[in-house]
Design a protein around this motif. Sequence first.
Motif, short mmCIF file in Angstrom:
data_model
loop_
_atom_site.label_atom_id
_atom_site.label_comp_id
_atom_site.label_asym_id
_atom_site.label_seq_id
_atom_site.Cartn_x
_atom_site.Cartn_y
_atom_site.Cartn_z
N ARG A 19 0.91 -1.12 -0.02
CA ARG A 19 -0.03 0.10 0.01
C ARG A 19 1.09 1.22 -0.09
NH1 ARG A 19 -2.92 -2.60 4.23
NH2 ARG A 19 -2.32 -0.79 5.67
N VAL A 20 2.00 1.22 0.83
CA VAL A 20 2.72 2.22 0.91
C VAL A 20 3.54 2.65 -0.60
CG1 VAL A 20 4.86 3.43 1.86
CG2 VAL A 20 3.21 2.18 3.06
N TYR A 21 3.88 1.36 -1.11
CA TYR A 21 4.67 1.60 -2.55
C TYR A 21 3.77 1.94 -3.43
CZ TYR A 21 6.31 -0.63 -6.77
OH TYR A 21 6.74 -0.64 -8.08
N VAL A 22 2.55 1.24 -3.45
CA VAL A 22 1.52 2.08 -4.70
C VAL A 22 1.25 3.61 -4.28
CG1 VAL A 22 -0.74 2.02 -5.55
CG2 VAL A 22 0.49 0.03 -4.86
N HIS A 23 1.10 3.96 -2.96
CA HIS A 23 0.86 5.47 -2.70
C HIS A 23 1.90 6.41 -3.11
CE1 HIS A 23 -0.40 8.88 -0.24
NE2 HIS A 23 0.93 9.11 0.05
N VAL A 24 3.27 6.00 -3.04
CA VAL A 24 4.40 6.84 -3.17
C VAL A 24 4.67 6.55 -4.63
CG1 VAL A 24 6.82 7.08 -2.77
CG2 VAL A 24 5.42 6.37 -0.96
N LYS A 25 4.60 5.67 -5.23
CA LYS A 25 4.82 5.62 -6.69
C LYS A 25 3.88 6.37 -7.60
CE LYS A 25 6.15 2.28 -10.27
NZ LYS A 25 6.64 0.87 -10.65
N GLN A 26 2.50 6.27 -7.19
CA GLN A 26 1.44 6.84 -7.78
C GLN A 26 1.63 8.42 -7.64
OE1 GLN A 26 -0.85 5.66 -9.89
NE2 GLN A 26 -1.15 7.80 -10.48
#
Length: 222
Positions: A19-26
Amino acid sequence: MIPASVVAPAAKPPPAAERVYVHVKQGVLDRSYEGGTLLTEGDLAGAVGVSRTPVREALLRLEAEGLIKLYPKKGALVLPVSMQEIADVVETRLLVEQHAVARLVPAAPPALLARLEELLAEQQGHADAGDLAAFAVADRCFHAEIVRAAGNRILAHLYDQLRDRQLRMGVATMHAEPSRVAKNLVEHGEILAALRDGDGVRAAALVHRHVSWVKVMARGDT
């Protein structure tokens, strides 16, 4: 009444680190987190609602992808798009995309032409709504469909690896030069027309002009 044994179980939420990965990457791709932004573990943990441990795991993954640079006890710096990265992406795209259009003429598949028309309409809708992030996704899909239709799976896989860089550059260039939104639509229409006419020379020239523009703009030659 449906027996409990046949009721589909509720989908599990993705792991915290994902969830953190997707949030930051987006955020990096759509420029919510612009180049030069310093992200802290505490702020990200609060934004996503997780502890700091999965934040560290996600940031390590993003650093490996070249999107951020970690600084111990300080945070993670969102890396700006460099001139070298732009040049490398443009060079790779030209090699792959010009080869792809050459393979598709003189008889591009009708299904491809129909799909490209759909994507043009989708892009127009995002342009009308002012959604540059969604416009960039549809823009990138337009080119990816052409590459996939050429039938070389290795080249298609190579092209897919450029996805994140293309999206990030696409949003950045349209913010810097808003007129590119309308120009991209026109140029995509011209590429589609050349493919429909079976004109490989014109299609390759149009692709070269269209893709090279990002590097030209970055140099300040526009």
